[in-house]
Design an enzyme around this catalytic site. Structure first.
Site, PDB file in Angstrom:
ATOM      1  NE  ARG A 185      -5.866  77.613  16.948  1.00 36.23           N
ATOM      2  CZ  ARG A 185      -6.270  76.332  16.989  1.00 36.23           C
ATOM      3  NH1 ARG A 185      -6.433  75.637  15.885  1.00 36.23           N
ATOM      4  NH2 ARG A 185      -6.530  75.735  18.147  1.00 36.23           N
ATOM      5  CE1 TYR A 227      10.007  94.108   4.054  1.00 39.07           C
ATOM      6  CE2 TYR A 227       8.967  91.998   4.502  1.00 39.07           C
ATOM      7  CZ  TYR A 227       9.450  93.218   4.946  1.00 39.07           C
ATOM      8  OH  TYR A 227       9.382  93.539   6.276  1.00 39.07           O
ATOM      9  CG  ASP A 258       4.516  89.817  -2.338  1.00 38.55           C
ATOM     10  OD1 ASP A 258       3.593  90.658  -2.423  1.00 38.55           O
ATOM     11  OD2 ASP A 258       5.217  89.673  -1.323  1.00 38.55           O
ATOM     12  CE  LYS A 262       3.928  96.908   3.811  1.00 44.58           C
ATOM     13  NZ  LYS A 262       3.803  95.728   4.648  1.00 44.58           N
TER      14      LYS A 262
END
Ligand code: P1T
Length: 385
Positions: free
Chosen positions: A53, A105, A177, A202
């Site tokens: 992690r 978004y 973004d 994306k």
């Protein structure tokens, strides 16, 4: 050893940054370190990795590569774009305020309006195309301005440098973004952004087979905070996801060139089609943000939105009736996708200042043969428009 100097070209960095041959076996491709923990030579000592992690070599390779593509000193990878957005916003405290661009978004809007509001972090929708108005109407509680350009789904263009100047004048931070442009077309840190966020799901991943997120910054203090939160919260990508994303990003440059040229072919058909009332694409000379896009982007991208005559019913039918454009959420993969933002990706913005028109269709133009894509969309418009 592979070269990853900052002066190397974009494609060279995409292939080599963070991707030296593996030290033990010489593997040319960074291996998938499918392990949750790492043996330590002695208590309190380790070889760079302790627990997966906290860190994993496949993740390090991805983070190093993506940071190099954004021209950033620091890169931090997350399990999804939303996890990256969430972790960035955790610097805010009760009473703080976010200035959110008035097209964004739907999931980002939901995170800010439904999750952060519970912790007394306020927000308002701001027209970021008007930097002067942002300055004049500045809310003193604003700590972060959150900007997309091109925006999702209206493809509005925002002048990053102009907004950065206002934000910094007021002592706040600017997050960009960069998902729609990708670092191949636009590098916001060089234009004054404090942090860049991506849904690597994306264009960066590029093949619709992996979900991920990423933050790049040159702000060492914020980077240390984000690294701490990445471990403390734990929204980390697994090594297979990092591997897939890293494999995808190698071809980002050549894919983006084709996305852009195919988008131009689709736009050329749409602007002349009688069933279409408006085409939203920054590459069009009559797009209000065309000149800014031409100066801050290398090309105009692979996303195209358009409005149809006949309203929501026609828009929904067209979105469902293509052969090559698959009806699906998401974008940026090699295959073309089509969607109806009002009902699909932006349903959470309904009734808000970010609500999108219901006659709007968004397409993510893939890298199939351009003529086939144009024919596919044209037949749906001819038949149903
Ligand atoms: O889906 P995820 O990887 O969590 O990324 C969220 C996200 C963040 N920012 C932008 C600009 C985005 O477009 C997205 C995700 N968008 C879609 C799924 C979509 O179809 O628009």
């Amino acid at each position: 050893m592979a070269v990853d100097r900052p002066s190397d070209g974009f494609e060279t960095r995409a292939l080599h940054a963070g991707q030296d041959p593996e030290r033990v076996t010489g593997a040319v491709i960074p291996p998938i370190f499918q392990t949750s923990t790492f043996a330590q030579p002695a208590v309190g000592e380790h070889l760079g990795y302790e627990y997966a992690r906290t860190g994993n070599p496949t993740r390090t390779a991805l983070e190093t590569c993506l940071a190099a593509l954004e021209g950033a000193d620091h890169g931090i990878a997350f399990a999804s774009g939303m996890a990256a957005c969430d972790t960035l916003l955790r610097r805010l405290r009760p009473g703080d305020h976010i200035g959110l661009g008035d097209d964004a978004y739907g999931g980002t809007y939901r995170l800010i309006s439904a999750i952060f509001s519970v912790h007394d972090v306020g927000h308002s929708a701001v027209d970021l195309t008007d930097a002067k108005a942002l300055d004049t109407n500045w809310n003193p509680a604003t700590q972060i301005v959150w900007l997309e350009t091109p925006t999702n789904p209206l493809l509005t263009i925002v002048d990053i440098a102009a907004v950065a100047e206002v934000v910094h004048k007021h002592g706040a931070k600017l997050v960009v973004d960069n998902t729609f442009a990708s670092p191949y077309l636009q590098q916001p840190l060089a234009l004054g952004a404090d942090a860049v966020v991506h849904s690597t799901t994306k264009y960066i991943g590029g093949h619709s087979d992996v979900v991920g997120g990423f933050v790049a910054t040159n702000d060492a203090e914020w980077a240390a905070d984000l690294r701490y939160l990445q471990n403390a919260i734990g929204a980390v990508p697994g090594p297979q996801d990092c591997f897939l994303t890293l494999r995808g990003v190698k071809t980002l440059g050549v894919r983006m060139d084709r996305h852009c040229s195919n988008a131009r072919a689709v736009v050329d058909m749409l602007v002349d089609h009688p069933a279409v009332s408006k085409v939203l694409y920054p590459g069009l000379p009559n797009h209000p943000g065309h000149d800014i896009a031409a100066s801050q982007m290398a090309d105009f991208g692979g996303m195209v939105s358009f409005r149809v005559k006949g309203g929501v019913g026609v828009a929904m039918k067209i979105a469902a009736e293509c052969r090559l454009f698959t009806l699906a959420e998401s974008l940026g993969g090699v295959e073309s996708l089509i969607e109806h933002p009002g009902v699909m990706t932006h349903a959470s913005a309904a009734g808000s200042a970010l609500e999108v028109p219901d006659d709007l269709i968004r397409v993510s133009v893939g890298i199939e043969t351009a003529a086939d894509l144009v024919d596919d969309l044209r037949q749906a418009l001819d038949r149903l428009g």
